[in-house]
Design a protein around this motif. Structure first.
Motif, PDB file in Angstrom:
ATOM      1  N   ARG A   1       0.827  -1.205   0.000  1.00  0.00           N
ATOM      2  CA  ARG A   1       0.000   0.000   0.000  1.00  0.00           C
ATOM      3  C   ARG A   1       0.862   1.255   0.000  1.00  0.00           C
ATOM      4  O   ARG A   1       0.571   2.230  -0.708  1.00  0.00           O
ATOM      5  CB  ARG A   1      -0.937  -0.018   1.208  1.00  0.00           C
ATOM      6  N   LYS A   2       1.902   1.228   0.792  1.00  0.00           N
ATOM      7  CA  LYS A   2       2.796   2.386   0.851  1.00  0.00           C
ATOM      8  C   LYS A   2       3.504   2.589  -0.489  1.00  0.00           C
ATOM      9  O   LYS A   2       3.677   3.722  -0.952  1.00  0.00           O
ATOM     10  CB  LYS A   2       3.830   2.181   1.964  1.00  0.00           C
ATOM     11  N   GLU A   3       3.898   1.496  -1.086  1.00  0.00           N
ATOM     12  CA  GLU A   3       4.555   1.582  -2.394  1.00  0.00           C
ATOM     13  C   GLU A   3       3.617   2.174  -3.428  1.00  0.00           C
ATOM     14  O   GLU A   3       4.030   3.002  -4.282  1.00  0.00           O
ATOM     15  CB  GLU A   3       4.996   0.169  -2.812  1.00  0.00           C
ATOM     16  N   ARG A   4       2.359   1.799  -3.388  1.00  0.00           N
ATOM     17  CA  ARG A   4       1.375   2.353  -4.316  1.00  0.00           C
ATOM     18  C   ARG A   4       1.198   3.840  -4.088  1.00  0.00           C
ATOM     19  O   ARG A   4       1.145   4.635  -5.054  1.00  0.00           O
ATOM     20  CB  ARG A   4       0.051   1.610  -4.135  1.00  0.00           C
ATOM     21  N   LEU A   5       1.080   4.258  -2.819  1.00  0.00           N
ATOM     22  CA  LEU A   5       0.938   5.686  -2.517  1.00  0.00           C
ATOM     23  C   LEU A   5       2.171   6.481  -2.937  1.00  0.00           C
ATOM     24  O   LEU A   5       2.067   7.562  -3.508  1.00  0.00           O
ATOM     25  CB  LEU A   5       0.674   5.868  -1.022  1.00  0.00           C
ATOM     26  N   ASP A   6       3.361   5.928  -2.638  1.00  0.00           N
ATOM     27  CA  ASP A   6       4.607   6.636  -2.971  1.00  0.00           C
ATOM     28  C   ASP A   6       4.740   6.830  -4.473  1.00  0.00           C
ATOM     29  O   ASP A   6       5.201   7.888  -4.946  1.00  0.00           O
ATOM     30  CB  ASP A   6       5.802   5.857  -2.431  1.00  0.00           C
ATOM     31  N   LYS A   7       4.305   5.833  -5.219  1.00  0.00           N
ATOM     32  CA  LYS A   7       4.436   5.919  -6.686  1.00  0.00           C
ATOM     33  C   LYS A   7       3.597   7.061  -7.240  1.00  0.00           C
ATOM     34  O   LYS A   7       4.086   7.882  -8.050  1.00  0.00           O
ATOM     35  CB  LYS A   7       4.008   4.589  -7.289  1.00  0.00           C
ATOM     36  N   VAL A   8       2.361   7.156  -6.840  1.00  0.00           N
ATOM     37  CA  VAL A   8       1.474   8.211  -7.335  1.00  0.00           C
ATOM     38  C   VAL A   8       1.932   9.576  -6.806  1.00  0.00           C
ATOM     39  O   VAL A   8       1.934  10.577  -7.540  1.00  0.00           O
ATOM     40  CB  VAL A   8       0.028   7.917  -6.925  1.00  0.00           C
ATOM     41  N   THR A   9       2.322   9.624  -5.526  1.00  0.00           N
ATOM     42  CA  THR A   9       2.770  10.893  -4.953  1.00  0.00           C
ATOM     43  C   THR A   9       4.011  11.417  -5.673  1.00  0.00           C
ATOM     44  O   THR A   9       4.111  12.617  -5.981  1.00  0.00           O
ATOM     45  CB  THR A   9       3.068  10.704  -3.465  1.00  0.00           C
ATOM     46  N   LYS A  10       4.955  10.546  -5.961  1.00  0.00           N
ATOM     47  CA  LYS A  10       6.168  10.972  -6.685  1.00  0.00           C
ATOM     48  C   LYS A  10       5.828  11.457  -8.097  1.00  0.00           C
ATOM     49  O   LYS A  10       6.404  12.449  -8.586  1.00  0.00           O
ATOM     50  CB  LYS A  10       7.151   9.810  -6.743  1.00  0.00           C
ATOM     51  N   GLN A  11       4.899  10.766  -8.740  1.00  0.00           N
ATOM     52  CA  GLN A  11       4.510  11.178 -10.087  1.00  0.00           C
ATOM     53  C   GLN A  11       3.903  12.570 -10.081  1.00  0.00           C
ATOM     54  O   GLN A  11       4.244  13.416 -10.906  1.00  0.00           O
ATOM     55  CB  GLN A  11       3.528  10.170 -10.664  1.00  0.00           C
ATOM     56  N   ARG A  12       2.991  12.834  -9.131  1.00  0.00           N
ATOM     57  CA  ARG A  12       2.373  14.153  -9.055  1.00  0.00           C
ATOM     58  C   ARG A  12       3.376  15.221  -8.657  1.00  0.00           C
ATOM     59  O   ARG A  12       3.298  16.368  -9.121  1.00  0.00           O
ATOM     60  CB  ARG A  12       1.226  14.123  -8.054  1.00  0.00           C
ATOM     61  N   LYS A  13       4.312  14.839  -7.817  1.00  0.00           N
ATOM     62  CA  LYS A  13       5.338  15.808  -7.427  1.00  0.00           C
ATOM     63  C   LYS A  13       6.204  16.183  -8.613  1.00  0.00           C
ATOM     64  O   LYS A  13       6.553  17.357  -8.793  1.00  0.00           O
ATOM     65  CB  LYS A  13       6.182  15.216  -6.300  1.00  0.00           C
ATOM     66  N   ARG A  14       6.549  15.198  -9.424  1.00  0.00           N
ATOM     67  CA  ARG A  14       7.342  15.500 -10.626  1.00  0.00           C
ATOM     68  C   ARG A  14       6.563  16.427 -11.565  1.00  0.00           C
ATOM     69  O   ARG A  14       7.127  17.379 -12.133  1.00  0.00           O
ATOM     70  CB  ARG A  14       7.702  14.206 -11.337  1.00  0.00           C
ATOM     71  N   GLU A  15       5.283  16.175 -11.778  1.00  0.00           N
ATOM     72  CA  GLU A  15       4.477  17.040 -12.643  1.00  0.00           C
ATOM     73  C   GLU A  15       4.388  18.450 -12.079  1.00  0.00           C
ATOM     74  O   GLU A  15       4.465  19.435 -12.822  1.00  0.00           O
ATOM     75  CB  GLU A  15       3.087  16.431 -12.796  1.00  0.00           C
ATOM     76  N   TYR A  16       4.231  18.542 -10.763  1.00  0.00           N
ATOM     77  CA  TYR A  16       4.138  19.862 -10.125  1.00  0.00           C
ATOM     78  C   TYR A  16       5.453  20.622 -10.284  1.00  0.00           C
ATOM     79  O   TYR A  16       5.463  21.813 -10.661  1.00  0.00           O
ATOM     80  CB  TYR A  16       3.783  19.693  -8.660  1.00  0.00           C
ATOM     81  N   GLU A  17       6.560  19.971 -10.007  1.00  0.00           N
ATOM     82  CA  GLU A  17       7.863  20.643 -10.139  1.00  0.00           C
ATOM     83  C   GLU A  17       8.127  21.044 -11.584  1.00  0.00           C
ATOM     84  O   GLU A  17       8.691  22.102 -11.854  1.00  0.00           O
ATOM     85  CB  GLU A  17       8.963  19.707  -9.627  1.00  0.00           C
ATOM     86  N   GLY A  18       7.714  20.206 -12.533  1.00  0.00           N
ATOM     87  CA  GLY A  18       7.867  20.574 -13.954  1.00  0.00           C
ATOM     88  C   GLY A  18       7.052  21.797 -14.311  1.00  0.00           C
ATOM     89  O   GLY A  18       7.513  22.675 -15.051  1.00  0.00           O
TER      90      GLY A  18
END
Length: 866
Positions: free
Chosen positions: A642-659
């Motif tokens: 579950r944590k791995e699933r959350l981390d994956k989506v959170t990292k993806q959104r963070k990358r989009e936000y930083e971009g």
């Protein structure tokens, strides 16, 4: 058998109310003696149940000195017996001897005890006082460990007056022409079954003489032997007996006494003469007596009560078991309804009364035609002439007789028959009845088979753990017969009469089958057909007889049915309860219990069960820890996923936000650069601007559009063009619409996702001369254009939770144990019994009687044994 005043099933041979003898037709009223305070028990701790004996017993004996174990006769017996058992590698006691050998050993021991006492008393010029069973020493000769009095004493007052034989009888005699059934008269003890047994054996003179081994009337010492648990034991008593009336009793003679009103007419009398009269002769005794000056009956009753601890312990029983105790035979109870051929039964068994067998009868619960309900009678003689079959019986009360055919006064009697049978009429308790009426009115026929010196007896004891579910146990006995001949097999448990209060909560019933080794499996030779008592739940033995058994080796498989009565108290409870205020009584009863249970090595069985329980508890704890660890591991794995699933989506959104932030900063920089270039260009000169990337960010998504901003010929037009940036063709129409709205550009300029050229848009804008305030504001901004769209911070990505994902049973479902996993044995026990475990341990022994042969017995232990 565990029983604390509460009987869930009927008492064996429930004792009927015994009429009290009165020497003359007046009523004697005595004042009650002070009450005996025995039952002041503290509240019981029912939270802990322990059906084991030795753990609490060892604590009780912790301070017992070694010299007590060396000097106490019973303690020495226990030690000697345990040594013999230890030599058998954990099995119980094994004995092989002639049927008469045990009696001879007990008789010799009894004579030696009496002789030693006589020598001591003559030297000291004193009469013998039995301190182990001293009637004057307290109430423990009457009551059991739990403080229960005999039934009759519950209705009248306990006897407190005691006198020696010589003070009761004018010229006492132990026997007058031997012992006879007509000598027996029941007193205030509910032991009609024992007195019926005495009457039955009185027909054979040698049987009574075998009980009364040694005596010295002058010193007041008497020695007797009884058969118990496969061996003969000896008991020595003094000649003190309980009386009905004492020296200090206040007596009244009352006529026309009314029970309801408790009043009548008092008669004046001389009290001393009345007391002297009431304290003389057999009828002065509180318990059983002879109407003559014979003393053998009350003394043998006292010795039997001592052998069992107290008078309470001999209340209620079966005549068959009483005859066993007096003869060493094997007793059974036969139901007439189970007899297939009643003629054969008469011929082979009942007609041989006083020869091969002894008989008694237990009447129906409800009496009829003069037969007392629930009462024991002795069968004294059988008579047969042609079709006439008669039986002579006697009531232990010494009165109250049969009123049917062949009763006293019946028309069937003739002078010839009375002479032939030697019968006289009179209410002496002796009567005749037909064989048919006997079968009808006595549903329990008590029969004991006798053994002479031609019989060999072998016995083997053991202890088994009785399971909750009843079936034949894995443990079995094996015996070998060397010669073909008659065999009697008896499976028994210790007689619990003499350790009442420590017998615990379990009652056991027994059953067995006999197979010949090597023959077809499943075909038994004989089963246990008879119980020693009529109630199988409380019978002490079961037996079977084979008249002609072939030589060979046989297996005796058995089952033990255990019943636990929660209303009874455990041995541990009573030991802890009575250790302080009933120490001597507890010590006496406990040693007897220890001696009886040592035959089967109960101590080793209890130790084995406790060790197994500790192993089970450890295994259960380990299993619980393993299960918890296994479940925790699975839960941790799911948590990781579950944590791995959350981390994956959170990292993806963070990358989009930083971009998006980087793109917006880049666009701002380019716009600023274009503005600065426009400011530096000469007025009126058209400045070609590089395309500007306009970035629109909604949430965490970003889009960019390239916009070509043409140069203006004037600064105002250039500034206005900067403020009205529009989207080029094929750009995102939504973005352009938003920009147009912010810059007051009509939405109609944006249609079908196509954007007009910047020149066309700017041409349509109506340029007005700014007001003075606006001019001042522009001056304050120092010619800078607003950067508001770029200063407003972008919305950071929203936090993601597990609820934002679709259900995945492999990750989101809770961890559960497989439903089909087997429960441990301890878990199953806890489900049924809770915190009160099933600890049923039964000591039992097998006796094999063989004529002109030698039987060898051994125990073959199975998995269920302790």
């Amino acid at each position: 058998m565990g029983n604390s005043g509460f009987l869930p099933i009927p008492v064996p041979m429930a004792e009927p109310d015994t009429p009290q003898p009165t020497p003359f037709p007046i009523r004697i009223v005595t004042e009650p003696p002070p009450p005996v305070d025995l039952i002041g028990l503290p509240p019981l701790d029912t939270s802990k149940k322990n059906d084991f004996f030795y753990e609490a017993w060892d604590r009780f004996l912790a301070l017992e000195p070694k010299r007590a174990k060396k000097t106490s006769a019973l303690a020495k017996k226990i030690v000697e017996e345990k040594r013999g058992i230890e030599q058998k590698s954990g099995e119980g006691l094994a004995i092989k001897q002639n049927a008469a050998t045990s009696w001879e050993e007990a008789a010799d021991d009894c004579r030696a005890k009496v002789a030693a006492i006589v020598d001591e008393c003559e030297r000291l010029n004193r009469k013998y006082v039995d301190h182990a069973f001293d009637l004057e020493g307290g109430p423990y000769c009457l009551v059991n460990l739990e403080g229960q009095f005999p039934k009759a004493i519950g209705k009248i007052d306990p006897p407190k007056w005691i006198k020696r034989i010589e003070d009761v009888f004018e010229k006492p005699q132990f026997f007058i022409d031997g012992a006879n059934a007509t000598d027996v008269h029941q007193g205030s003890a509910g032991d009609c079954w024992f007195l019926a047994a005495l009457m039955a054996i009185s027909a054979k003179k040698e049987l009574i003489e075998n009980l009364c081994i040694a005596r010295n009337e002058k010193i007041g010492v008497y020695g007797f032997v009884f058969y118990r648990d496969g061996e003969w034991i000896s008991e020595v008593i003094d000649d003190k007996l309980y009386l009905n009336v004492g020296d200090d009793d206040k007596l009244s003679i009352v006529r026309d006494w009314s029970r309801s009103k408790k009043e009548g007419r008092y008669v004046y009398y001389e009290e001393d003469k009345l007391k002297e009269l009431l304290q003389r002769g057999g009828e002065a005794l509180f318990f059983s007596h002879c109407k003559s000056n014979e003393t053998w009956l009350p003394l043998i009753e006292k010795a039997y009560a001592k052998a069992h601890g107290d008078y309470f312990s001999i209340e209620g029983g079966y005549a068959s078991e009483g005859i066993e105790d007096l003869t060493g035979g094997v007793g059974v109870v036969i139901n007439p309804e189970d007899i297939m051929d009643k003629d054969r039964f008469w011929k082979d068994q009942l007609s041989q009364v006083n020869e091969k067998y002894l008989f008694g009868g237990g009447s129906k619960a409800k009496g009829s035609k003069g037969v007392i309900g629930g009462h024991a009678y002795a069968v004294m003689k059988a008579y047969e002439e042609g079709d006439l079959r008669l039986l002579k019986l006697r009531n232990p009360w010494g009165d109250t007789e049969w009123e049917g055919d062949w009763s006293d006064g019946s028309k069937l009697w003739t002078a010839e028959m009375m002479t032939k049978l030697g019968h006289t009429f009179g209410d002496d308790g002796v009567f005749w009845m037909s064989y048919t009426d006997f079968l009808k009115h006595f549903p329990n026929i008590n029969r004991v088979r006798l053994f002479d010196k031609s019989w060999q007896v072998s016995q083997q004891w053991t202890c088994v753990k009785v399971p909750w579910t009843v079936d034949y146990l894995d443990t079995k006995f094996e015996f070998t017969i060397t010669e073909k001949g008659p065999v009697v097999i008896a499976l028994c448990q210790p007689d619990d009469r003499y350790f009442k209060g420590l017998d615990g909560r379990f009652w056991y019933s027994l059953h067995f089958r006999v197979y010949k080794n090597g023959e077809e499996e499943g075909r038994w030779i004989v089963r246990s057909m008879h119980n020693s008592g009529s109630a199988s739940e409380i019978t002490r033995s079961v037996s079977a007889e084979i008249e002609n058994l072939d030589r060979g080796t046989y297996s005796v498989v058995f089952k033990v049915s255990a019943t636990r009565w929660t209303g009874s108290m455990t041995a541990e409870t009573n030991i802890n309860l009575f250790a302080a205020d009933r120490k001597e009584k507890l010590l006496n009863v406990g040693r007897r219990f220890d001696y009886a249970q040592a035959k089967g090595n109960l101590r080793a069985a209890e130790d084995a069960v406790r060790r197994q329980q500790r192993r089970d508890t450890t295994a259960e704890s380990n299993d619980a820890l393993k299960k918890a660890r296994r479940l925790k591991k699975q839960e941790n794995e799911r948590e990781r996923l579950r944590k791995e699933r959350l981390d994956k989506v959170t990292k993806q959104r963070k990358r989009e936000y930083e971009g998006a932030v980087r793109e917006r900063a880049k666009t701002k920089k380019e716009v600023k650069k274009a503005r600065e270039a426009a400011k530096k260009a000469p007025k009126g000169k058209k400045v070609e601007r590089e395309p500007i990337i306009v970035v629109e960010v909604k949430g965490s998504e970003a889009s960019s559009t390239a916009v070509n901003t043409p140069a203006s010929s004037t600064d105002d037009n250039a500034a206005k063009s900067d403020e009205t940036i529009s989207s080029a063709e094929n750009s995102n129409s939504d973005a352009v619409t938003e920009i147009a709205t912010k810059k007051d550009i009509a939405p109609e300029h944006v249609e079908n996702k196509k954007v007009e050229s910047v020149a066309d848009v700017l041409a349509k804008i109506q340029i007005t001369t700014p007001s003075k305030a606006a001019s001042e504001d522009n001056e304050q901004n120092d010619g800078e254009e607003s950067d508001e769209p770029y200063e407003t911070p972008l919305d950071e990505p929203q936090e993601v939770t597990n609820d934002d994902f679709e259900w995945d049973s492999d990750i989101d479902a809770p961890v559960v144990e497989d439903s089909d996993e087997d429960e441990t044995q301890q878990q199953q026990n806890d489900t049924i019994f809770g915190t009160d475990p099933w600890n049923a341990l039964c000591v039992l022994g097998l006796r094999v009687y063989s004529q002109n042969s030698e039987a060898k017995i051994r125990v073959v232990k199975g998995n269920e044994t302790a």
